[in-house]
Design an enzyme around this catalytic site. Sequence first.
Site, PDB file in Angstrom:
ATOM      1  N   ALA A 228       0.874  -1.175   0.000  1.00  0.00           N
ATOM      2  CA  ALA A 228       0.000   0.000   0.000  1.00  0.00           C
ATOM      3  C   ALA A 228       0.912   1.225   0.000  1.00  0.00           C
ATOM      4  O   ALA A 228       2.074   1.143   0.405  1.00  0.00           O
ATOM      5  CB  ALA A 228      -0.880  -0.025   1.237  1.00  0.00           C
TER       6      ALA A 228
ATOM      7  N   GLY B 147       0.617  -4.955   0.805  1.00  0.00           N
ATOM      8  CA  GLY B 147      -0.603  -5.032  -0.008  1.00  0.00           C
ATOM      9  C   GLY B 147      -0.377  -5.728  -1.346  1.00  0.00           C
ATOM     10  O   GLY B 147      -1.319  -6.269  -1.934  1.00  0.00           O
TER      11      GLY B 147
ATOM     12  N   GLU C 255      -0.645  -9.297  -0.613  1.00  0.00           N
ATOM     13  CA  GLU C 255      -2.063  -9.540  -0.326  1.00  0.00           C
ATOM     14  C   GLU C 255      -2.880  -9.572  -1.618  1.00  0.00           C
ATOM     15  O   GLU C 255      -3.821 -10.343  -1.757  1.00  0.00           O
ATOM     16  CB  GLU C 255      -2.569  -8.460   0.641  1.00  0.00           C
ATOM     17  CG  GLU C 255      -1.930  -8.654   2.026  1.00  0.00           C
ATOM     18  CD  GLU C 255      -2.080  -7.456   2.946  1.00  0.00           C
ATOM     19  OE1 GLU C 255      -1.831  -6.321   2.476  1.00  0.00           O
ATOM     20  OE2 GLU C 255      -2.439  -7.635   4.118  1.00  0.00           O
TER      21      GLU C 255
ATOM     22  N   GLU D 162       4.900  -4.980   7.065  1.00  0.00           N
ATOM     23  CA  GLU D 162       4.138  -3.925   7.756  1.00  0.00           C
ATOM     24  C   GLU D 162       4.648  -3.615   9.158  1.00  0.00           C
ATOM     25  O   GLU D 162       4.700  -2.455   9.564  1.00  0.00           O
ATOM     26  CB  GLU D 162       2.649  -4.306   7.828  1.00  0.00           C
ATOM     27  CG  GLU D 162       1.880  -4.085   6.538  1.00  0.00           C
ATOM     28  CD  GLU D 162       1.967  -5.258   5.574  1.00  0.00           C
ATOM     29  OE1 GLU D 162       2.878  -6.105   5.729  1.00  0.00           O
ATOM     30  OE2 GLU D 162       1.126  -5.329   4.667  1.00  0.00           O
TER      31      GLU D 162
HETATM   32  N1  CO8 Z   1       4.549   3.223  -0.907  1.00  0.00           N
HETATM   33  C1  CO8 Z   1       4.903   4.382  -1.489  1.00  0.00           C
HETATM   34  N2  CO8 Z   1       5.990   4.513  -2.279  1.00  0.00           N
HETATM   35  C2  CO8 Z   1       6.748   3.423  -2.451  1.00  0.00           C
HETATM   36  C3  CO8 Z   1       6.445   2.178  -1.878  1.00  0.00           C
HETATM   37  C4  CO8 Z   1       5.280   2.095  -1.080  1.00  0.00           C
HETATM   38  N3  CO8 Z   1       4.869   0.967  -0.520  1.00  0.00           N
HETATM   39  N4  CO8 Z   1       7.399   1.300  -2.231  1.00  0.00           N
HETATM   40  C5  CO8 Z   1       8.269   1.957  -3.016  1.00  0.00           C
HETATM   41  N5  CO8 Z   1       7.881   3.240  -3.153  1.00  0.00           N
HETATM   42  C6  CO8 Z   1       8.535   4.302  -3.915  1.00  0.00           C
HETATM   43  C7  CO8 Z   1       9.773   4.803  -3.196  1.00  0.00           C
HETATM   44  O1  CO8 Z   1       9.432   5.750  -2.206  1.00  0.00           O
HETATM   45  C8  CO8 Z   1      10.546   5.404  -4.351  1.00  0.00           C
HETATM   46  O2  CO8 Z   1       9.985   6.653  -4.678  1.00  0.00           O
HETATM   47  P1  CO8 Z   1      10.950   7.968  -4.881  1.00  0.00           P
HETATM   48  O3  CO8 Z   1      11.740   7.624  -6.121  1.00  0.00           O
HETATM   49  O4  CO8 Z   1       9.977   9.072  -5.058  1.00  0.00           O
HETATM   50  O5  CO8 Z   1      11.786   8.036  -3.654  1.00  0.00           O
HETATM   51  C9  CO8 Z   1      10.240   4.466  -5.496  1.00  0.00           C
HETATM   52  O6  CO8 Z   1       9.038   3.780  -5.126  1.00  0.00           O
HETATM   53  C10 CO8 Z   1      11.327   3.442  -5.740  1.00  0.00           C
HETATM   54  O7  CO8 Z   1      11.561   2.782  -4.513  1.00  0.00           O
HETATM   55  P2  CO8 Z   1      13.021   2.627  -3.846  1.00  0.00           P
HETATM   56  O8  CO8 Z   1      13.893   3.737  -4.274  1.00  0.00           O
HETATM   57  O9  CO8 Z   1      12.833   2.407  -2.380  1.00  0.00           O
HETATM   58  O10 CO8 Z   1      13.496   1.276  -4.580  1.00  0.00           O
HETATM   59  P3  CO8 Z   1      14.554   0.208  -4.047  1.00  0.00           P
HETATM   60  O11 CO8 Z   1      14.763  -0.715  -5.186  1.00  0.00           O
HETATM   61  O12 CO8 Z   1      15.707   0.863  -3.406  1.00  0.00           O
HETATM   62  O13 CO8 Z   1      13.763  -0.594  -2.871  1.00  0.00           O
HETATM   63  C11 CO8 Z   1      11.866  -1.734  -1.895  1.00  0.00           C
HETATM   64  C12 CO8 Z   1      12.649  -1.359  -3.175  1.00  0.00           C
HETATM   65  C13 CO8 Z   1      12.706  -2.662  -1.023  1.00  0.00           C
HETATM   66  C14 CO8 Z   1      10.607  -2.452  -2.330  1.00  0.00           C
HETATM   67  C15 CO8 Z   1      11.533  -0.442  -1.086  1.00  0.00           C
HETATM   68  O14 CO8 Z   1      10.943   0.489  -1.969  1.00  0.00           O
HETATM   69  C16 CO8 Z   1      10.559  -0.664   0.036  1.00  0.00           C
HETATM   70  O15 CO8 Z   1      10.941  -1.150   1.095  1.00  0.00           O
HETATM   71  N6  CO8 Z   1       9.283  -0.264  -0.164  1.00  0.00           N
HETATM   72  C17 CO8 Z   1       8.263  -0.356   0.875  1.00  0.00           C
HETATM   73  C18 CO8 Z   1       7.778  -1.773   1.045  1.00  0.00           C
HETATM   74  C19 CO8 Z   1       6.760  -1.864   2.139  1.00  0.00           C
HETATM   75  O16 CO8 Z   1       7.029  -1.600   3.284  1.00  0.00           O
HETATM   76  N7  CO8 Z   1       5.529  -2.302   1.793  1.00  0.00           N
HETATM   77  C20 CO8 Z   1       4.430  -2.422   2.710  1.00  0.00           C
HETATM   78  C21 CO8 Z   1       3.604  -1.187   2.733  1.00  0.00           C
HETATM   79  S1  CO8 Z   1       2.370  -1.215   3.982  1.00  0.00           S
HETATM   80  C22 CO8 Z   1       1.118  -2.098   3.307  1.00  0.00           C
HETATM   81  O17 CO8 Z   1       1.192  -2.603   2.222  1.00  0.00           O
HETATM   82  C23 CO8 Z   1      -0.087  -2.191   4.155  1.00  0.00           C
HETATM   83  C24 CO8 Z   1      -1.292  -2.785   3.461  1.00  0.00           C
HETATM   84  C25 CO8 Z   1      -2.633  -2.281   3.932  1.00  0.00           C
HETATM   85  C26 CO8 Z   1      -2.696  -1.585   5.227  1.00  0.00           C
HETATM   86  C27 CO8 Z   1      -3.859  -0.658   5.331  1.00  0.00           C
HETATM   87  C28 CO8 Z   1      -3.688   0.289   6.518  1.00  0.00           C
HETATM   88  C29 CO8 Z   1      -4.459   1.561   6.424  1.00  0.00           C
END
Ligand code: CO8
Length: 623
Positions: free
Chosen positions: A429, A474, A477, A497
Site C-alpha cells: 500500500a 498489499g 495480499e 508492515e
Molecule cells: N509506498 C509508497 N511509495 C513506495 C512504496 C510504497 N509501498 N514502495 C516503493 N515506493 C517508492 C519509493 O518511495 C521510491 O519513490 P521515490 O523515487 O519518489 O523516492 C520508489 O518507489 C522506488 O523505490 P526505492 O527507491 O525504495 O526502490 P529500491 O529498489 O531501493 O527498494 C523496496 C525497493 C525494497 C521495495 C523499497 O521500496 C521498500 O521497502 N518499499 C516499501 C515496502 C513496504 O514496506 N511495503 C508495505 C507497505 S504497507 C502495506 O502494504 C499495508 C497494506 C494495507 C494496510 C492498510 C492500513 C491503512
Amino acid sequence: MTKICVVGAGNMGAGIAQRCSQSGFAVSMVDIKEEFVKKGFDSIRRTLDEGVKRGKVKPEQVDAIIKNIHGTIDLKEASADADLVIEAVFEDMEIKKKLFADLDKFCKPDAILATNTSSLSVNEMAAVTSRPVKFAGLHFFYPAAINQLIEVIPGDKTAPDVISKLIDVSRLLGKLPITVKDAPGFAVNRYFVPFLNEAVKMLDEGVATMATIEESAKKSLQISMGPFELMNATGVQIAYHAQESLHKALGQFYRPANGLQKQFESGQKWTISGTVELEKMDKVGERFLGMLFTIALHLVDEGIATKEAVERGATVGLRWKLGPFAMMNEIGIEKSLHIVERFCQSSGLKVPGVLVRQAESKKPWYLRSVQTSREGSLGIITVDRPDSLNALNSKVLTDLGEAVDNLAKDEAVKVVMVTGEGGAFVAGADIKEMIVKTPLEARDFTYFGQSVLKKLEDMEKVSIAAVNGYALGGGLELALSCDLIVAADGARFGLPEVTLGIHPGFGGTQRLSRQVGKAKAKELIYTGSMIDAKEAERIGLVNKVVPRDRLYEEVKKLADKIAANGPVAVKLAKAAINRGTEVDLVTGLAYEVETISLCFSTEDKNEGMGAFIEKRKPQFKGK
Ligand code: CO8
C-alpha cells in the site's frame, strides 16, 4: 527469445546493443564498415564507463557486457540465428527496405523483424518482407541504453502474439513500453518536433526574441531546457528532417519554419540571443501550450495512442515533469479549451472533439493507473505506477476494482492475469498516502482495499498473479487474492508492515495463514522478512517459479490449459474450494455435492464425457 541482432552501430544502434547485452541477451551488432562497428563499441565503452562513475554499473560488468556483443560487417552471419532483429540505420526508406528484404532472406522463419524508425511507415517496410505478421516498430528514445521509454508499433498485419512478445522483451530490457499506432511521428515526435518548429516559427514571425521564446517554453511546459538549447543538443539537422517528414505526411501546419530550414542549411547551432521580454512571456507560453495540447489531443482523437501513453511519452521519454493531459488538468479543462480554440483558429488545425466533450463534462482528465487488455481468452490487469513500484493508493485501488469488474463481465475472457509494470509487482500500500491518515480514514482505506481484493478473489473467472518483482505488503495480499501465483525467479515476497509500525490490513493475516499455515505466516508477519521465489515455492505460497524471461509465456500456457476445460466446471470448482475451505468439512462436502450435481445439468458435462468416450477433444460452450 535469446539472441538479438542490432543493425546499425551508430548512436542509437550502439545504445540498443548495449541495453540488450546488459539485460542478458546474446547480441550481434552489425554495420557496413569495420570502422563504424569500432565506433559503436567505443561509444558503448564510453557510456558504460560513465555508468561506472555514476555508480550505475559495476566495473567488472563492463568487459562482460562488451564481450557479449559480437561485432561484424556480415549481415547474414549476424542475423542468421537471431530471434529478433532491430534495425537502427539512417532514416532512409529505400535503404531500410533493401535491408529488410535481405534480412527476410537471411533470418530464421520465426524471427521477428523490428525497425527503430522514428518517423517512417512501419507498414511500408513490412510490405517488402514475406513476414509482415512478424514485423513491427520498436522505437527507442535517446539515449537508448538509458531512456526507459519505448514505443511498440504494430503494423496492420502484425500478429497480436508478436506484439505481446515485443512488449515482454521491452520489459526485460528494463523499458516502459507504450503501444502506438503506425502514424507519422508516433506518440512523441508528433508533438515534440513541432514544439521545436513552433519556437522557430515564432522567431520568424517576430513574435518575441529568442531568449523570450526559450524562457517561455521552459516556464509554460515546466521543462529545464528550451527548444533552441534542445535543438543544439540533439541536432538541428535531425529536427529539420523529422519536421520535413511530418510535413510530407500530415500537411501544411507541419511545414518546417523558414528559419529552421536556413539554420539546417548553415550547418550551425543556434546562438541564443536577445533579452527576455517579460510582457511577452504569457502570450508565447500560451502558443506553446495550444500547440502541444492540440496535437496531443489529436493523437487520442485519431486513436493513435491513449492519453496514458501520451503522458508516459512525455514524462518518461522526454523526462518532462508533466505530460500534456496533466498540464491541462493543472490549468483547468475549460481554460485549456480556450487556449486550444485560439491556437486552432490561428494555425488552421481542427479543434479536437475529445476536448470539447471533456469540457462539457466539466471534469478533469482521468488518467488510469491500472491498464486492462485482452489476449484471446486471457484478460490482463497491469498495475501501472512504476515510478512508485506500483504502490496501491486509493486511485490504484479504484482502477483495480473497475478493471476486475470489466474483465469479470467480459464474456470473451476466461482467465485473468494480474501483474505489475516495470520492475515490481506491487511494493505494498502507498506509505506516502497512508502516513497522514487518521484512524477513521485508515479504517475506510483498509475496508476499501479489502473489498477490492475480495472482489478479485470472488470473481467467477480464474485469476493468476504473475509476480514479476517485489510483492510486498498489499502487493503480496493482492497476489494472495488470486487463485494461483506464478513467480519470476527474481521475485521477492514479504509482509513488512510491522517494520512500519502497523500490521497487514488487506487480508494478509488471514489469507497468508490459510495459504502457508499459521506457523510460517506468523514467522513472516512478525519478522517482516522478505523471502525469495524459491523459498516462496517451498512453503507453498506460489504455485510455480519460472525464469523472468518466460514468466508471461508460462502464465499464458497455464491460462490456456485452464481455458480449454469446461468453464462451468472450473467456475464451480473455484466456488467449492473457496467456500468449502471456509467452513467445517461436513458443510464443505455438502457444498461440493451441490456444485458437482449442478455440473450434471450442463451441456458441457455431456460434451466432456461424450468426447472422452468418442476419443476426441471436447468443445465446451460454457453451458
Ligand atoms: N509506498 C509508497 N511509495 C513506495 C512504496 C510504497 N509501498 N514502495 C516503493 N515506493 C517508492 C519509493 O518511495 C521510491 O519513490 P521515490 O523515487 O519518489 O523516492 C520508489 O518507489 C522506488 O523505490 P526505492 O527507491 O525504495 O526502490 P529500491 O529498489 O531501493 O527498494 C523496496 C525497493 C525494497 C521495495 C523499497 O521500496 C521498500 O521497502 N518499499 C516499501 C515496502 C513496504 O514496506 N511495503 C508495505 C507497505 S504497507 C502495506 O502494504 C499495508 C497494506 C494495507 C494496510 C492498510 C492500513 C491503512
